[in-house]
Scaffold this motif. Sequence first.
Motif, short mmCIF file in Angstrom:
data_model
loop_
_atom_site.label_atom_id
_atom_site.label_comp_id
_atom_site.label_asym_id
_atom_site.label_seq_id
_atom_site.Cartn_x
_atom_site.Cartn_y
_atom_site.Cartn_z
N ASP A 167 0.95 -1.16 -0.02
CA ASP A 167 -0.20 -0.02 -0.12
C ASP A 167 0.84 1.27 0.10
O ASP A 167 0.56 2.20 -0.49
CB ASP A 167 -0.78 -0.15 1.21
N TRP A 168 2.01 1.24 0.82
CA TRP A 168 2.76 2.56 1.01
C TRP A 168 3.33 2.84 -0.28
O TRP A 168 4.03 3.63 -0.45
CB TRP A 168 3.73 2.40 1.91
N SER A 184 -5.82 14.16 12.42
CA SER A 184 -6.01 13.34 13.49
C SER A 184 -4.58 12.68 13.49
O SER A 184 -4.22 12.01 14.45
CB SER A 184 -6.88 12.38 13.48
N ASP B 2 -12.41 4.27 3.97
CA ASP B 2 -11.84 5.03 2.72
C ASP B 2 -10.40 4.24 2.63
O ASP B 2 -9.68 3.98 3.55
CB ASP B 2 -11.31 6.34 3.35
N VAL B 3 -10.17 3.88 1.45
CA VAL B 3 -9.17 2.99 0.95
C VAL B 3 -7.56 4.04 1.04
O VAL B 3 -6.66 3.72 1.64
CB VAL B 3 -9.24 2.58 -0.45
N PRO B 5 -6.69 6.83 2.38
CA PRO B 5 -6.37 7.55 3.72
C PRO B 5 -5.75 6.35 4.75
O PRO B 5 -4.51 6.59 5.14
CB PRO B 5 -7.56 7.95 4.44
N ALA B 7 -4.12 3.55 3.39
CA ALA B 7 -2.90 3.33 2.77
C ALA B 7 -1.84 4.50 3.26
O ALA B 7 -0.63 4.07 3.73
CB ALA B 7 -2.79 3.38 1.28
N ILE B 8 -2.14 5.70 3.23
CA ILE B 8 -1.48 6.71 3.88
C ILE B 8 -1.10 6.35 5.22
O ILE B 8 0.06 6.71 5.66
CB ILE B 8 -2.02 8.10 3.71
N ARG B 9 -2.10 6.14 5.96
CA ARG B 9 -1.71 5.95 7.36
C ARG B 9 -0.64 4.76 7.68
O ARG B 9 -0.02 4.90 8.79
CB ARG B 9 -3.07 5.47 8.03
N ARG B 10 -0.89 3.93 6.90
CA ARG B 10 -0.01 2.93 6.87
C ARG B 10 1.42 3.23 6.68
O ARG B 10 2.39 2.92 7.33
CB ARG B 10 -0.38 1.71 6.09
N ALA B 11 1.66 3.90 5.91
CA ALA B 11 2.82 4.58 5.26
C ALA B 11 3.41 5.48 6.37
O ALA B 11 4.50 5.48 6.82
CB ALA B 11 2.54 5.53 3.83
N GLY B 24 -4.24 8.08 14.34
CA GLY B 24 -5.35 8.09 13.69
C GLY B 24 -6.34 7.11 13.78
O GLY B 24 -5.73 5.95 13.32
N ALA B 245 -10.87 7.44 -2.93
CA ALA B 245 -10.43 8.69 -2.01
C ALA B 245 -11.50 9.68 -1.87
O ALA B 245 -11.65 10.60 -1.38
CB ALA B 245 -9.18 9.37 -2.39
#
Lengths: 331, 528
Positions: A167-168, A184, B2-3, B5, B7-11, B24, B245
């Motif tokens: 994913d990243w 957040s 949401d897909v 966000p 992915a971004i949070r995982r990053a 988050g 998104a």
Amino acid sequence: MTAYIGRRLLHAIPLTLGILTLVFVLVQLAPGDPAALYIQPNVAPEVIEQMRENWGLDQPIHIQYFQWMKSFVTGDFGYSLAQHRPVTAILADRIPNTLILSGTALLIIFALGIALGIIQAVRQHSALDNVLTFGSLFIYSMPSFWLALMLILIFSSKLHTVGWWPDWLTFPPSGITSSVGYESLGFWGKLADRLHHLVLPSIALGVSSAAAVARYMRSSMLEVIRQDYIRTARAKGLPERAVILKHALKNALLPIITLFGLYLPFLLSGAVLVETVFAWPGMGKTIVDAIYARDYPVVMATSFLFAVMVVVGNLIADVLYAVIDPRIRYD
Amino acid sequence: MDVAPVAIRRAACCLAVAALGCAGDDAASERTVVVAFNAEMQAFNPLVNTDLNTSEVINYMLFTPLIQYDSAFEPRPYLASHWDLDSTGVTFHLHRNVRWHDGAPVTAHDVAFTFERAKNPETASVLASVFLDRVSAATVIDSFTVRFEFTGPHARPLDGFWWPPVPRHILEDVPPPELVRADFNRRPVGSGPFLFVDWEPGVSVTLERVPDFPESLGGPANLDRVLFRFVAEPTTLLSETLTGAIDVNGSVFPHQAAELERASGVRLLHWPSREYYYIGWNVRDPTFADPRVRRALTMALDRRELIDALLFEYAVPATGAIAPWHPMHADISPLPHDPAAAAAALDAAGWRDRDGDGVRENEVGTPFRFTLMTNHENPVRTDIAQVAQAALARVGVQADVRTMEWQTLLARHRARDFDAVVQSWVLDNFRVDPFSLFHSSQAERAGSYNRSGLQDPRVDRAMEAALAAEDEETARRAWREFSLALQQAQPFTFLMWLDELAAVSDRLDGVEMDARGTLVGVARWRKR
């Protein structure tokens, strides 16, 4: 050196004023006017006329010019006709975004370009050299907006549907931050989110110029390492690494510094397309929107800043010359 | 969920794991709906705004118009609970429990203040010319009752009141010419089911639901937050839609429809829009002065082919200036696609190919040749111009296509400096009032919209009768006569009424859209 910089800055004043006058004339010569933005069915012609009057567009052109110059010189950039807010507020929003994007692109251009150029010169005629040559010509020949669309297609649309792809390593196609949930995140989370959004636009903006820089760097390096003083350095038993990075690099960089001054305007104009594709709220997108809307105050202010950046960029390049090449003196 | 966000949070976690961890959660994204358009909002003030998306936000989210329309385009009570209508005016009785988002009640004084500001020429408000040209005065009867006087009787007088009041206590100190740049426009205090939270210029606008919005106006919205995003590039917007998104993409183009229909997790909505494409002929030009010639040019074109090939069937052929979904629309048969009849009509009008070069000439030998202008920002218009060029060549008419930038085109069109132009017209409200477009009194008036210069007594008479009609039936008959007269006069070749398209995430329920707009039902959208 200080005197030289001062003299250059003084020269820049009539230059930017000349550019501004030229832009003013060109914008005024273009057909259309800001009130056209508000033309829609059933808006009476008198309403349009009143709008023009409220905005001072009914004044004769030379009066508009002098009023505008006067307020400009006193630091008042005026009021955007399309965005309904002071131009300074718009610039304060947009300049940092553009600097972040073009700064990152500049880093990619020179870091990547110089590194690849050195590798290619050192390994001249090797398979690696050939692959890199092919690759950089391939990338160099792509227009940045097309490259941008391809990056979006691959790295945010298609790879998103590939199950095993991490994913990243899929990237958001638009914006500076995530629209939902950004608030957040903690500090590092926010920073990561921003960097994640920066990846595709900065690659789209920088990578083709990096390919060009690599070409220049390769040939400049090749020329330098054939010179006598390099042979001397090798002959006295210096390790190859020190020969290349310490002795050869400094001289090989000279033509690249010229490129730095040349790439700055190129970057800013490239940003116009890339910012639009990636919905990056920077100066490039602002100036394009403003031109289409005939938002005169914004067009003038952004052109002014572009002019200033180009002048300053060239000055930096000239100063760097003197730093790197002891033969150059500006006294 | 949401897909993107996630992915971004995982990053984010990958980088942040040592420092802070990932705080988050998905609560915010579950309650927020992201709606994207390809252009930024303009001004959240009905007095000065002229942008259509912004006006939907004003009318359906931030403010409370006196009336709203139902799906049959009939006026329904909204801020006004009921009204007394007679031939000289209308008295609106307002709900007493509607409040500005700062707590003050919405009163008849606000309504009258808005009317007066709109009518003040210094404001340069479009409300005045769009809605209020047949309303002469407003009187406050008591705090929740306001009466408007009409300049004369007409069939659908309530159409003039689809606008919301602005708060007098905030805006009365702003001089009318300054209203266009008032801070209020970017930080509005509204009265509708959503309140303004934030506007990040060029990026997003955030609205939040009003929890105690009165039940009499439909009650509070289901969604907690709506975030509008602005993404100019269609491909980027499509990509954001496909990855999830964005919940609602309000700027879908016909050529993107097939890909969205194939995609999972997203559904495509389409509905008749308020926009039509036309080719405008300059009637002052001797070449186009004869209505037989203009009808022949229309018959030479295959509108069905244009719709199928260029708009992927997301349009319907147009017969005139009144939208097919409007109660006043007359169902008249279109001029047929008939190149043979077109050729015969051109022969009859004196245009024959006298020298055998494939292009017709008139008696004095002037060839039937003209410039067809359009703007290059819109590829569909350029395509229409080229298809028309080919179709006209087949009946011996030579059109030279010239594309230019939008403002340049507009300036030449406004100055009547054109032969023919591919353009579109968007209705900004549900009144039928083609007066400025087609009445002969507007033909030579500087800046007016009768740019084609049509002066046709039959069109004038029918339009005057329709606008002065006192009941709907008379008006409907008059509009029918107007539509027939306009078809005969054919100042435009009416091409097609476009469909509007939107992509909606399957996470959203209760989404309905129609010609009233993308956001018409936003208060009833529900997130799963």
